[in-house]
Design a protein around this motif. Structure first.
Motif, PDB file in Angstrom:
ATOM      1  N   ILE A   1      -8.815  63.070  40.382  1.00 47.37           N
ATOM      2  CA  ILE A   1      -7.666  63.886  39.977  1.00 47.37           C
ATOM      3  C   ILE A   1      -6.542  63.756  41.000  1.00 47.37           C
ATOM      4  CG2 ILE A   1      -6.862  66.253  39.552  1.00 47.37           C
ATOM      5  CD1 ILE A   1      -9.692  66.875  38.523  1.00 47.37           C
ATOM      6  N   SER A   2      -6.899  63.706  42.279  1.00 47.25           N
ATOM      7  CA  SER A   2      -5.909  63.539  43.329  1.00 47.25           C
ATOM      8  C   SER A   2      -5.117  62.243  43.127  1.00 47.25           C
ATOM      9  CB  SER A   2      -6.594  63.515  44.701  1.00 47.25           C
ATOM     10  OG  SER A   2      -5.662  63.270  45.734  1.00 47.25           O
ATOM     11  N   VAL A   3      -5.803  61.164  42.787  1.00 46.36           N
ATOM     12  CA  VAL A   3      -5.147  59.879  42.544  1.00 46.36           C
ATOM     13  C   VAL A   3      -4.213  59.973  41.324  1.00 46.36           C
ATOM     14  CG1 VAL A   3      -5.504  57.460  41.891  1.00 46.36           C
ATOM     15  CG2 VAL A   3      -6.994  58.531  43.603  1.00 46.36           C
ATOM     16  N   ILE A   4      -4.707  60.627  40.266  1.00 50.00           N
ATOM     17  CA  ILE A   4      -3.898  60.781  39.042  1.00 50.00           C
ATOM     18  C   ILE A   4      -2.628  61.566  39.338  1.00 50.00           C
ATOM     19  CG2 ILE A   4      -3.821  61.889  36.755  1.00 50.00           C
ATOM     20  CD1 ILE A   4      -6.840  61.245  36.534  1.00 50.00           C
ATOM     21  N   PHE A   5      -2.757  62.667  40.093  1.00 45.47           N
ATOM     22  CA  PHE A   5      -1.589  63.482  40.431  1.00 45.47           C
ATOM     23  C   PHE A   5      -0.589  62.702  41.289  1.00 45.47           C
ATOM     24  CE2 PHE A   5      -3.483  68.044  39.905  1.00 45.47           C
ATOM     25  CZ  PHE A   5      -3.500  67.832  38.527  1.00 45.47           C
TER      26      PHE A   5
ATOM     27  N   ASN B   1       3.432  61.691  40.578  1.00 48.24           N
ATOM     28  CA  ASN B   1       4.373  62.307  41.527  1.00 48.24           C
ATOM     29  C   ASN B   1       4.309  63.832  41.503  1.00 48.24           C
ATOM     30  OD1 ASN B   1       5.480  59.838  42.481  1.00 48.24           O
ATOM     31  ND2 ASN B   1       6.715  59.703  40.624  1.00 48.24           N
ATOM     32  N   ILE B   2       3.106  64.364  41.306  1.00 45.32           N
ATOM     33  CA  ILE B   2       2.904  65.811  41.313  1.00 45.32           C
ATOM     34  C   ILE B   2       2.705  66.270  42.756  1.00 45.32           C
ATOM     35  CG2 ILE B   2       1.346  67.687  40.626  1.00 45.32           C
ATOM     36  CD1 ILE B   2       0.790  66.125  38.065  1.00 45.32           C
ATOM     37  N   LYS B   3       3.445  67.298  43.164  1.00 44.28           N
ATOM     38  CA  LYS B   3       3.319  67.814  44.513  1.00 44.28           C
ATOM     39  C   LYS B   3       1.961  68.481  44.704  1.00 44.28           C
ATOM     40  CE  LYS B   3       8.272  68.627  45.132  1.00 44.28           C
ATOM     41  NZ  LYS B   3       9.320  69.640  45.406  1.00 44.28           N
TER      42      LYS B   3
END
Length: 220
Positions: A173-177, A181-183
């Motif tokens: 999920i961290s990679v997807i965010f 460009n999700i903060k």
């Protein structure tokens, strides 16, 4: 549609309103009333033994405005509902709560064996009608009043996070965010948000968090 209903409620005007809704939705339903849990248990046992079981139970949960034993009373009532469900596992159960935020939050914990929660509000009978239709289809239903209680605490990003948690690991999920460009996309930030969401909806685990979000209608 359901054909045999047991209403566990002693507030007669509410019972009359429920009966009107049932007759609008169902073709000549059999509607019985019990005034307490023990009477309800006996009626369910008898109906099952006579091979004419109830297929829908609508049950009220209410508390005095000031009650220092509210937590204990809720635990006792929850155990009684569990016992009714144990008598007949196929029974669909709708809980009508007059103590919306407190009671509905507690009922959502521990995978409590109910199919719908309707909290007190001006549209509660309209919502009951929707709830009956939804649970007959095999869905669960939580009062929109309860969804509104969380509306200012849960963001669209939170919903997306929980949706991803149904099939992805936090590292993924961290990679997807990051690609979106999700903060606050680091693993630690995501873990902190998950902790906040668990505290907000009183979930004990990520699995329970997903279930509660689904029951609240956020994962449609």
């Amino acid at each position: 549609m359901f054909t045999k209903i047991l209403i566990v409620e002693d507030f007669e005007s509410l019972v009359k309103a429920i009966k009107i809704i049932a007759k609008e939705l169902m073709y000549t339903p059999i509607i019985d009333q019990a005034f307490d849990y023990e009477e309800a248990r006996i009626k369910i046992q008898t109906a099952k033994a006579n091979q004419v079981p109830y297929d829908l139970l609508i049950i009220g949960l209410s508390f005095p405005p000031i009650d220092i034993d509210k937590e204990q009373k809720l635990i006792e009532k929850k155990e009684l509902i569990r016992a009714l469900k144990k008598e007949q596992p196929s029974l669909k159960i709708i809980v009508l709560s007059t103590d919306s935020k407190y009671c509905a939050e507690k009922l959502l914990q521990d995978n409590f064996p109910i199919d719908a929660v309707i909290t007190d509000g001006k549209d509660n009978m309209k919502e009951l009608k929707t709830a009956i239709t939804e649970i007959y289809k095999g869905n669960t239903y939580i009062s929109k009043t309860e969804q509104e209680n969380y509306a200012n605490k849960i963001t669209a990003k939170d919903v997306e996070l929980i949706r991803l948690l149904t099939s992805k690991k936090i590292k993924e999920i961290s990679v997807i965010f990051k690609t979106q460009n999700i903060k606050a996309c680091s693993i630690s930030s995501i873990n902190q948000r998950i902790k906040y969401l668990k505290e907000t909806v009183h979930a004990k685990s990520i699995g329970e968090l997903i279930i509660i979000f689904s029951q609240l209608g956020f994962l449609k």
